[in-house]
Design a protein around this motif. Structure first.
Motif, PDB file in Angstrom:
ATOM      1  N   GLY A   1      -5.748  -0.509 -14.222  1.00 17.06           N
ATOM      2  CA  GLY A   1      -5.450   0.602 -13.332  1.00 17.06           C
ATOM      3  C   GLY A   1      -4.016   0.595 -12.849  1.00 17.06           C
ATOM      4  O   GLY A   1      -3.170  -0.163 -13.320  1.00 17.06           O
ATOM      5  N   LEU A   2      -3.738   1.431 -11.860  1.00 14.96           N
ATOM      6  CA  LEU A   2      -2.357   1.659 -11.428  1.00 14.96           C
ATOM      7  C   LEU A   2      -1.808   0.637 -10.442  1.00 14.96           C
ATOM      8  O   LEU A   2      -0.611   0.635 -10.145  1.00 14.96           O
ATOM      9  CB  LEU A   2      -2.212   3.062 -10.838  1.00 14.96           C
ATOM     10  N   ASP A   3      -2.657  -0.261  -9.918  1.00 16.72           N
ATOM     11  CA  ASP A   3      -2.226  -1.092  -8.799  1.00 16.72           C
ATOM     12  C   ASP A   3      -0.972  -1.908  -9.092  1.00 16.72           C
ATOM     13  O   ASP A   3      -0.092  -2.048  -8.232  1.00 16.72           O
ATOM     14  CB  ASP A   3      -3.358  -2.026  -8.361  1.00 16.72           C
ATOM     15  N   TYR A   4      -0.859  -2.472 -10.293  1.00 15.91           N
ATOM     16  CA  TYR A   4       0.277  -3.352 -10.570  1.00 15.91           C
ATOM     17  C   TYR A   4       1.608  -2.598 -10.494  1.00 15.91           C
ATOM     18  O   TYR A   4       2.665  -3.190 -10.233  1.00 15.91           O
ATOM     19  CB  TYR A   4       0.125  -4.036 -11.928  1.00 15.91           C
ATOM     20  N   GLY A   5       1.576  -1.289 -10.712  1.00 16.38           N
ATOM     21  CA  GLY A   5       2.796  -0.497 -10.629  1.00 16.38           C
ATOM     22  C   GLY A   5       3.295  -0.287  -9.215  1.00 16.38           C
ATOM     23  O   GLY A   5       4.404   0.222  -9.016  1.00 16.38           O
ATOM     24  N   GLY A   6       2.507  -0.688  -8.229  1.00 14.14           N
ATOM     25  CA  GLY A   6       2.918  -0.502  -6.843  1.00 14.14           C
ATOM     26  C   GLY A   6       4.163  -1.277  -6.471  1.00 14.14           C
ATOM     27  O   GLY A   6       4.943  -0.849  -5.606  1.00 14.14           O
ATOM     28  N   HIS A   7       4.392  -2.427  -7.122  1.00 17.63           N
ATOM     29  CA  HIS A   7       5.606  -3.195  -6.846  1.00 17.63           C
ATOM     30  C   HIS A   7       6.841  -2.408  -7.261  1.00 17.63           C
ATOM     31  O   HIS A   7       7.816  -2.297  -6.517  1.00 17.63           O
ATOM     32  CB  HIS A   7       5.552  -4.530  -7.601  1.00 17.63           C
ATOM     33  N   LEU A   8       6.811  -1.876  -8.463  1.00 12.17           N
ATOM     34  CA  LEU A   8       7.910  -1.057  -8.977  1.00 12.17           C
ATOM     35  C   LEU A   8       8.119   0.165  -8.089  1.00 12.17           C
ATOM     36  O   LEU A   8       9.259   0.498  -7.729  1.00 12.17           O
ATOM     37  CB  LEU A   8       7.585  -0.648 -10.412  1.00 12.17           C
ATOM     38  N   CYS A   9       7.040   0.836  -7.739  1.00 10.46           N
ATOM     39  CA  CYS A   9       7.154   2.058  -6.946  1.00 10.46           C
ATOM     40  C   CYS A   9       7.738   1.780  -5.563  1.00 10.46           C
ATOM     41  O   CYS A   9       8.553   2.566  -5.057  1.00 10.46           O
ATOM     42  CB  CYS A   9       5.793   2.735  -6.843  1.00 10.46           C
ATOM     43  N   GLU A  10       7.353   0.684  -4.965  1.00 11.47           N
ATOM     44  CA  GLU A  10       7.903   0.334  -3.658  1.00 11.47           C
ATOM     45  C   GLU A  10       9.394   0.023  -3.769  1.00 11.47           C
ATOM     46  O   GLU A  10      10.193   0.411  -2.907  1.00 11.47           O
ATOM     47  CB  GLU A  10       7.154  -0.861  -3.073  1.00 11.47           C
ATOM     48  N   ALA A  11       9.796  -0.659  -4.836  1.00  9.71           N
ATOM     49  CA  ALA A  11      11.210  -0.969  -5.036  1.00  9.71           C
ATOM     50  C   ALA A  11      12.035   0.313  -5.193  1.00  9.71           C
ATOM     51  O   ALA A  11      13.160   0.401  -4.692  1.00  9.71           O
ATOM     52  CB  ALA A  11      11.381  -1.865  -6.261  1.00  9.71           C
TER      53      ALA A  11
ATOM     54  N   VAL B   1       0.846  -1.197   0.000  1.00  5.99           N
ATOM     55  CA  VAL B   1       0.000   0.000   0.000  1.00  5.99           C
ATOM     56  C   VAL B   1       0.884   1.250   0.000  1.00  5.99           C
ATOM     57  O   VAL B   1       1.921   1.308   0.664  1.00  5.99           O
ATOM     58  CB  VAL B   1      -0.928  -0.001   1.233  1.00  5.99           C
ATOM     59  N   ALA B   2       0.475   2.251  -0.757  1.00  9.17           N
ATOM     60  CA  ALA B   2       1.228   3.504  -0.817  1.00  9.17           C
ATOM     61  C   ALA B   2       1.152   4.240   0.515  1.00  9.17           C
ATOM     62  O   ALA B   2       0.242   4.028   1.325  1.00  9.17           O
ATOM     63  CB  ALA B   2       0.677   4.384  -1.933  1.00  9.17           C
ATOM     64  N   ASP B   3       2.107   5.125   0.730  1.00  6.75           N
ATOM     65  CA  ASP B   3       2.077   5.953   1.934  1.00  6.75           C
ATOM     66  C   ASP B   3       0.863   6.869   1.947  1.00  6.75           C
ATOM     67  O   ASP B   3       0.239   7.083   2.990  1.00  6.75           O
ATOM     68  CB  ASP B   3       3.350   6.814   2.002  1.00  6.75           C
ATOM     69  N   HIS B   4       0.535   7.414   0.773  1.00  2.00           N
ATOM     70  CA  HIS B   4      -0.572   8.360   0.679  1.00  2.00           C
ATOM     71  C   HIS B   4      -1.259   8.201  -0.680  1.00  2.00           C
ATOM     72  O   HIS B   4      -0.580   8.071  -1.699  1.00  2.00           O
ATOM     73  CB  HIS B   4      -0.081   9.815   0.799  1.00  2.00           C
TER      74      HIS B   4
ATOM     75  N   GLY C   1      -3.351  10.154  -7.247  1.00  2.00           N
ATOM     76  CA  GLY C   1      -2.059   9.495  -7.359  1.00  2.00           C
ATOM     77  C   GLY C   1      -1.688   8.828  -6.059  1.00  2.00           C
ATOM     78  O   GLY C   1      -2.196   9.177  -4.984  1.00  2.00           O
ATOM     79  N   ASP C   2      -0.786   7.852  -6.153  1.00  3.49           N
ATOM     80  CA  ASP C   2      -0.232   7.183  -4.979  1.00  3.49           C
ATOM     81  C   ASP C   2       1.183   7.705  -4.756  1.00  3.49           C
ATOM     82  O   ASP C   2       2.044   7.624  -5.654  1.00  3.49           O
ATOM     83  CB  ASP C   2      -0.183   5.668  -5.193  1.00  3.49           C
TER      84      ASP C   2
END
Length: 279
Positions: A57-67, A13-16, A28-29
């Motif tokens: 949607g944007l959810d799958y990009g959360g892995h990349l963003c967290e990395a 989950v994103a910070d915000h 945006g996340d």
């Protein structure tokens, strides 16, 4: 082996989650790395793909963003209206991405973001939108996409398996082995280039060169959605216009490996990002 596992795994989950406008899909996340006091983080604005369709949607990009966050890079992952959403397609999709990008100026007032080190990065159709951000200062003032470029300068742009040029994507449509072809482009733009030349002039990044910022295209050799000729055509055109372009071909990588931090391709992707962000 082709794998879409990154699409099925639940991302951190994103910070915000922050709206940049009032609509359902205009948010945006934001992910912020832990930093020493007084430091500001470089930012990757990530734009997801899915052939500009509401289905994706944007959810799958959360892995990349967290990395990226774990490597001390902040990320602002944009959702936007897509084809199938009310107001999606031409011109709303473009307007949302521009508004979300410019909202970084507001975020930097509350979060430790370095607006001098902002890179736009998109996957697949998101690569088109990231590159479009870099060229929008060339858009004619009478276009509905014409905006006053604000307080957030672009430091560079990266496409991960990106459909960076609309006309190029149309021209190479027969190559696709999946059910993706020029009809996706037509749906985004509301018709063909012959029917809407002004739209394509404003919405095709290839018509908006030169960008005058560094560009990088990362392409897997086993990608079955973006033709291998597309990066080659882009490089030829962009360099002819005087831009600096890097192409990174990742042997054995498929369309989704480039956004999967658990893939063998990820180290190559991370190297491109860090080079762009810290140059």
């Amino acid at each position: 082996m082709v794998s879409m596992d990154v699409l099925s795994r639940v991302a951190p989950v994103a910070d915000h989650r922050i709206p940049y406008a009032a609509g359902e899909f205009q948010f945006g996340d934001l992910r912020i790395p832990r930093l020493a006091e007084g430091r500001r983080a470089p930012v990757v604005v990530f734009i997801h793909g899915g052939w500009w369709k509401a289905t994706y949607g944007l959810d799958y990009g959360g892995h990349l963003c967290e990395a990226l966050r774990l490597r001390e890079i902040a990320t602002w992952s944009l959702e936007y209206r897509r084809v199938g959403n009310d107001g999606g397609g031409w011109p709303g999709t473009f307007q949302d991405v521009a508004a979300g990008f410019e909202y970084l100026a507001m975020l930097a007032k509350s979060y430790p973001l370095d607006l001098g080190k902002v890179v736009a990065m998109g996957h697949s159709a998101g690569g088109h939108l990231a590159f479009w951000l870099a060229g929008r200062h060339h858009i004619a003032p009478e276009s509905p996409l014409a905006v006053t470029v604000g307080q957030v300068p672009l430091h560079g742009v990266i496409a991960l398996a990106g459909a960076v040029g609309l006309q190029m994507t149309i021209d190479l449509a027969g190559w696709f082995t999946f059910a993706h072809d020029k009809q996706e482009v037509y749906a985004l733009m509301g018709g063909t280039p012959a029917a809407h030349p002004d739209r394509y002039k404003a919405g095709d990044p290839a018509e908006l060169l030169p960008f005058h910022v560094p560009e990088a295209l990362v392409q897997g050799t086993e990608d079955d959605q973006i033709p291998p000729q597309l990066p080659e055509r882009w490089v030829e055109r962009a360099r002819r216009m005087g831009d600096r372009v890097q192409v990174e071909r990742v042997a054995g990588a498929d369309h989704f490996d480039l956004v999967d931090p658990e893939s063998a391709a990820w180290g190559r992707v991370m190297a491109v990002v860090e080079k762009m962000v810290h140059s």
